[in-house]
Design a protein around this motif. Sequence first.
Motif, PDB file in Angstrom:
ATOM      1  N   ASN A  87     -93.744 -21.486  57.871  1.00 25.54           N
ATOM      2  CA  ASN A  87     -93.481 -22.897  58.151  1.00 25.54           C
ATOM      3  C   ASN A  87     -93.058 -23.557  56.835  1.00 25.54           C
ATOM      4  N   THR A  88     -91.767 -23.798  56.683  1.00 24.87           N
ATOM      5  CA  THR A  88     -91.241 -24.358  55.440  1.00 24.87           C
ATOM      6  C   THR A  88     -90.876 -25.828  55.633  1.00 24.87           C
ATOM      7  N   SER A  89     -90.570 -26.485  54.536  1.00 24.65           N
ATOM      8  CA  SER A  89     -90.185 -27.892  54.610  1.00 24.65           C
ATOM      9  C   SER A  89     -88.820 -28.066  55.258  1.00 24.65           C
ATOM     10  N   LYS A  90     -88.105 -26.973  55.500  1.00 16.14           N
ATOM     11  CA  LYS A  90     -86.815 -27.029  56.175  1.00 16.14           C
ATOM     12  C   LYS A  90     -86.889 -26.537  57.624  1.00 16.14           C
ATOM     13  N   GLY A  91     -88.000 -25.931  58.016  1.00 15.73           N
ATOM     14  CA  GLY A  91     -88.130 -25.424  59.381  1.00 15.73           C
ATOM     15  C   GLY A  91     -88.871 -24.097  59.408  1.00 15.73           C
ATOM     16  N   LEU A  92     -88.886 -23.457  60.579  1.00 16.52           N
ATOM     17  CA  LEU A  92     -89.636 -22.220  60.789  1.00 16.52           C
ATOM     18  C   LEU A  92     -88.760 -20.992  60.576  1.00 16.52           C
ATOM     19  N   LEU A 121     -96.619 -22.956  48.457  1.00 16.50           N
ATOM     20  CA  LEU A 121     -95.810 -22.159  47.542  1.00 16.50           C
ATOM     21  C   LEU A 121     -94.361 -22.645  47.573  1.00 16.50           C
ATOM     22  N   LEU A 122     -93.758 -22.822  46.406  1.00 18.79           N
ATOM     23  CA  LEU A 122     -92.402 -23.363  46.318  1.00 18.79           C
ATOM     24  C   LEU A 122     -91.350 -22.264  46.217  1.00 18.79           C
ATOM     25  N   PHE A 123     -90.181 -22.538  46.779  1.00 19.72           N
ATOM     26  CA  PHE A 123     -89.014 -21.714  46.517  1.00 19.72           C
ATOM     27  C   PHE A 123     -88.469 -22.172  45.159  1.00 19.72           C
ATOM     28  N   HIS A 124     -88.785 -21.412  44.126  1.00 23.81           N
ATOM     29  CA  HIS A 124     -88.445 -21.859  42.774  1.00 23.81           C
ATOM     30  C   HIS A 124     -87.109 -21.319  42.284  1.00 23.81           C
ATOM     31  N   ARG A 125     -86.494 -20.415  43.069  1.00 25.86           N
ATOM     32  CA  ARG A 125     -85.170 -19.939  42.683  1.00 25.86           C
ATOM     33  C   ARG A 125     -84.319 -19.741  43.928  1.00 25.86           C
ATOM     34  N   VAL A 126     -83.130 -20.317  43.933  1.00 17.21           N
ATOM     35  CA  VAL A 126     -82.210 -20.201  45.069  1.00 17.21           C
ATOM     36  C   VAL A 126     -80.838 -19.842  44.520  1.00 17.21           C
ATOM     37  N   ASP A 206     -80.829 -19.789  60.236  1.00 20.83           N
ATOM     38  CA  ASP A 206     -80.210 -21.063  59.871  1.00 20.83           C
ATOM     39  C   ASP A 206     -81.058 -21.830  58.860  1.00 20.83           C
ATOM     40  N   VAL A 207     -82.389 -21.674  58.958  1.00 18.74           N
ATOM     41  CA  VAL A 207     -83.279 -22.331  57.994  1.00 18.74           C
ATOM     42  C   VAL A 207     -83.106 -21.699  56.617  1.00 18.74           C
ATOM     43  N   VAL A 208     -83.006 -20.361  56.580  1.00 16.44           N
ATOM     44  CA  VAL A 208     -82.765 -19.664  55.315  1.00 16.44           C
ATOM     45  C   VAL A 208     -81.464 -20.148  54.695  1.00 16.44           C
ATOM     46  N   GLN A 209     -80.432 -20.278  55.515  1.00 15.77           N
ATOM     47  CA  GLN A 209     -79.135 -20.727  55.009  1.00 15.77           C
ATOM     48  C   GLN A 209     -79.185 -22.174  54.533  1.00 15.77           C
ATOM     49  N   GLU A 210     -79.987 -22.987  55.205  1.00  9.81           N
ATOM     50  CA  GLU A 210     -80.129 -24.388  54.770  1.00  9.81           C
ATOM     51  C   GLU A 210     -80.802 -24.462  53.407  1.00  9.81           C
ATOM     52  N   ILE A 211     -81.815 -23.611  53.202  1.00  4.54           N
ATOM     53  CA  ILE A 211     -82.460 -23.553  51.890  1.00  4.54           C
ATOM     54  C   ILE A 211     -81.469 -23.061  50.841  1.00  4.54           C
ATOM     55  N   GLU A 212     -80.649 -22.091  51.225  1.00  5.02           N
ATOM     56  CA  GLU A 212     -79.671 -21.507  50.311  1.00  5.02           C
ATOM     57  C   GLU A 212     -78.655 -22.544  49.821  1.00  5.02           C
ATOM     58  N   GLU A 213     -78.405 -23.567  50.629  1.00  5.05           N
ATOM     59  CA  GLU A 213     -77.371 -24.549  50.316  1.00  5.05           C
ATOM     60  C   GLU A 213     -77.869 -25.728  49.480  1.00  5.05           C
TER      61      GLU A 213
END
Length: 237
Positions: A87-92, A121-126, A206-213
């Motif tokens: 469960n991330t701040s951008k979605g599941l 826990l943060l995504f500290h590198r994208v 799609d959530v992974v891709q949103e984080i990637e962007e």
Amino acid sequence: MARIKPQTLLQQSKKKKGPTRISLTTIILCNLMVVLIVLSLVATYRHWYQRGRHGEESGFTNFEDSNGSVDLKKFEKFDLPSFAILNTSKGLITVELYKEASPEIVDSFLDLCQKGHFKGLLFHRVIKNYVIQAGDFQRLGEAEDWTLKAKPHGQFANSLKHEAFMLGTSKVKHDGKGFELFITTAPIPDLNDKLTVFGRVIKGEDVVQEIEEVDTDEHYRPKSPIGITNISLKHQP
């Protein structure tokens, strides 16, 4: 003996056959009883439905201790969860775990989920078209070196390719606090020496891709915090 007139008999017959009147109070009480019974049935149904749904989603309803936490040791003779929902701040993001291919890593991951290690826990590198990474920013070490240098300079040989949307962790020594999570966003040449894959994304690409962007700085760090709220474990996706 006096004879009763026919008209008198007719009137007495009508009085005997007339319907008994039901009072308004009785009608109201009956209606109230029916309403209460219906509400009671509805409340009971909702209670058991929610309880069953919660048990299905968590997979741990019958294995909680007195503190409400899950003891994975009780699952030794049962099947361990096969799926994790981030469960991330951008979605599941739903991930299938490779229990047979990477049993030790999966066991460590499940244990850390139980302890709440990944909450906040943060995504500290994208790195776009490469990987998104979550973990302790203060404990990067070797992982920082290869994630920053591998993509720009193409240092790895093309002997093995990881697909996109794979879940992995660094092969750097794990001590719990140093457990890093990586989700690839493209097929990546030979990360076998650096990354242990222990799952794959089956929902939430799609959530992974949103984080990637998201916007990042020169060190590929997101300019706005993006993190994992919690991770839930399930037997079914």
